[in-house]
Scaffold this motif. Sequence first.
Motif, short mmCIF file in Angstrom:
data_model
loop_
_atom_site.label_atom_id
_atom_site.label_comp_id
_atom_site.label_asym_id
_atom_site.label_seq_id
_atom_site.Cartn_x
_atom_site.Cartn_y
_atom_site.Cartn_z
N MET A 1 -19.69 13.75 10.10
CA MET A 1 -18.94 13.27 8.96
C MET A 1 -19.83 12.38 8.10
N LEU A 2 -19.58 12.40 6.79
CA LEU A 2 -20.37 11.58 5.88
C LEU A 2 -20.10 10.11 6.09
N SER A 3 -18.85 9.76 6.29
CA SER A 3 -18.49 8.36 6.51
C SER A 3 -17.33 8.33 7.48
N ALA A 4 -17.48 7.59 8.56
CA ALA A 4 -16.44 7.58 9.58
C ALA A 4 -15.17 6.91 9.09
N ALA A 5 -15.31 5.87 8.24
CA ALA A 5 -14.13 5.12 7.81
C ALA A 5 -14.31 4.59 6.40
N PRO A 6 -14.28 5.45 5.41
CA PRO A 6 -14.38 4.96 4.04
C PRO A 6 -13.20 4.05 3.72
N LEU A 7 -13.43 3.06 2.89
CA LEU A 7 -12.43 2.05 2.60
C LEU A 7 -11.33 2.64 1.71
N LEU A 8 -10.18 2.94 2.30
CA LEU A 8 -9.08 3.51 1.55
C LEU A 8 -8.01 2.47 1.23
N GLU A 9 -7.93 1.42 2.02
CA GLU A 9 -6.91 0.41 1.80
C GLU A 9 -7.42 -0.92 2.34
N THR A 10 -7.08 -2.00 1.64
CA THR A 10 -7.54 -3.32 2.06
C THR A 10 -6.37 -4.14 2.57
N SER A 11 -6.70 -5.10 3.41
CA SER A 11 -5.73 -6.07 3.88
C SER A 11 -6.48 -7.38 4.08
N LEU A 12 -6.26 -8.33 3.17
CA LEU A 12 -7.00 -9.59 3.19
C LEU A 12 -6.08 -10.70 3.66
N ALA A 13 -6.31 -11.16 4.88
CA ALA A 13 -5.46 -12.20 5.46
C ALA A 13 -5.49 -13.45 4.59
N GLY A 14 -4.31 -14.01 4.39
CA GLY A 14 -4.22 -15.24 3.62
C GLY A 14 -4.06 -15.04 2.12
N LEU A 15 -4.14 -13.79 1.65
CA LEU A 15 -4.00 -13.53 0.22
C LEU A 15 -2.74 -12.70 -0.03
N THR A 16 -2.14 -12.93 -1.19
CA THR A 16 -0.95 -12.19 -1.58
C THR A 16 -1.33 -10.97 -2.39
N LEU A 17 -0.87 -9.80 -1.96
CA LEU A 17 -1.14 -8.58 -2.71
C LEU A 17 -0.31 -8.59 -3.98
N HIS A 18 -0.99 -8.50 -5.12
CA HIS A 18 -0.33 -8.50 -6.43
C HIS A 18 0.19 -7.10 -6.75
N ARG A 19 -0.66 -6.11 -6.56
CA ARG A 19 -0.22 -4.72 -6.72
C ARG A 19 -1.28 -3.80 -6.12
N ARG A 20 -0.87 -2.59 -5.83
CA ARG A 20 -1.79 -1.58 -5.31
C ARG A 20 -1.70 -0.36 -6.22
N GLY A 21 -2.80 -0.04 -6.90
CA GLY A 21 -2.83 1.11 -7.77
C GLY A 21 -3.39 2.33 -7.06
N LYS A 22 -3.71 3.37 -7.83
CA LYS A 22 -4.26 4.58 -7.23
C LYS A 22 -5.61 4.31 -6.58
N VAL A 23 -6.40 3.42 -7.18
CA VAL A 23 -7.76 3.19 -6.71
C VAL A 23 -7.98 1.73 -6.32
N ARG A 24 -7.30 0.79 -6.98
CA ARG A 24 -7.59 -0.63 -6.81
C ARG A 24 -6.46 -1.38 -6.11
N ASP A 25 -6.86 -2.33 -5.27
CA ASP A 25 -5.94 -3.29 -4.68
C ASP A 25 -6.18 -4.63 -5.37
N VAL A 26 -5.12 -5.26 -5.85
CA VAL A 26 -5.25 -6.49 -6.63
C VAL A 26 -4.53 -7.63 -5.90
N TYR A 27 -5.24 -8.74 -5.71
CA TYR A 27 -4.71 -9.89 -4.99
C TYR A 27 -4.64 -11.11 -5.90
N GLU A 28 -3.70 -11.99 -5.60
CA GLU A 28 -3.56 -13.24 -6.34
C GLU A 28 -4.50 -14.29 -5.75
#
Length: 303
Positions: A1-28
Amino acid sequence: MLSAAPLLETSLAGLTLHRRGKVRDVYEVGNDLLIVTTYRISAFDYVLGSGIPDKGKVLTQLSAFWFERMGDLVPHHLIETDVARFPEPLRSHASLLEGRSMLVRRTEPVPVECVARGYLSGSGWKEYQQTGSVCGVALPAGLRESDRLPEPIFTPATKAESGHDINISEAEAGRLVGGPLIARLKALTLEIYRRGTVHAESKGIIIADTKFEFGLVGAGDPATDVVLIDEVLTPDSSRFWPMDRYEPGHGQPSFDKQFVRDYLEEIRWNKQPPVPSLPDDVVRRTRDKYVEAYRLLSGRELR
């Protein structure tokens, strides 16, 4: 495989997710926002099951390159891309954020996509075949697919969280957000596009069309409070064609999702869930095109 785990979704502890679009995750982040560009890729209005490694870095770093070049023309929302300069709560996520995140000013997004077209392609070509115009802009008769237009045109669209954006006329856009604001956005859109095409052509790339997003700060005065936001002149927001292979009269080879779209057409996907995943060779060739566009346009190596 080219990449075992390409970054498809983020989860940043301690931050509030503002919105999740088709490509971007936006945090406050206090009064600001953190935009993390993932490896997700969409086609035919759906996010696919495979990611494109380094895509998030290309979109982030190429946008930062253009924000820098356009800063004397219009303010932008970019504050910082260097994770070492991010606020302390973000630095603990450095390994995930490095190279593909932007700390930006919060603005009130204008609900209109600002599209500049210098060539006849995509939805513009389809509309021209039916009406002889694009978004209410009359064009000369007898143009072919991929022909260069006599001069670039401004063709706004309504923004959609999902599905296709809808092309509208300049007058309709003015009714949505106000005539003075649309006049300002049109002027900025065409000048940013002009500057971008001059630079890109010097690097062997045609920018056939592109779309920009703008936000408002303060009182929202069109003369003083317009800010360039989101992404700028990337393979996701633009059609990039190699100059040395340009031949009007049909579709052109490109630096964007061409391999992805071609594969999905070949397997006769009905463009409905469940979404397919991509084979390694399609992922690899798409990734290589994105990175090549970045290196040609910026003169830099991806970090």
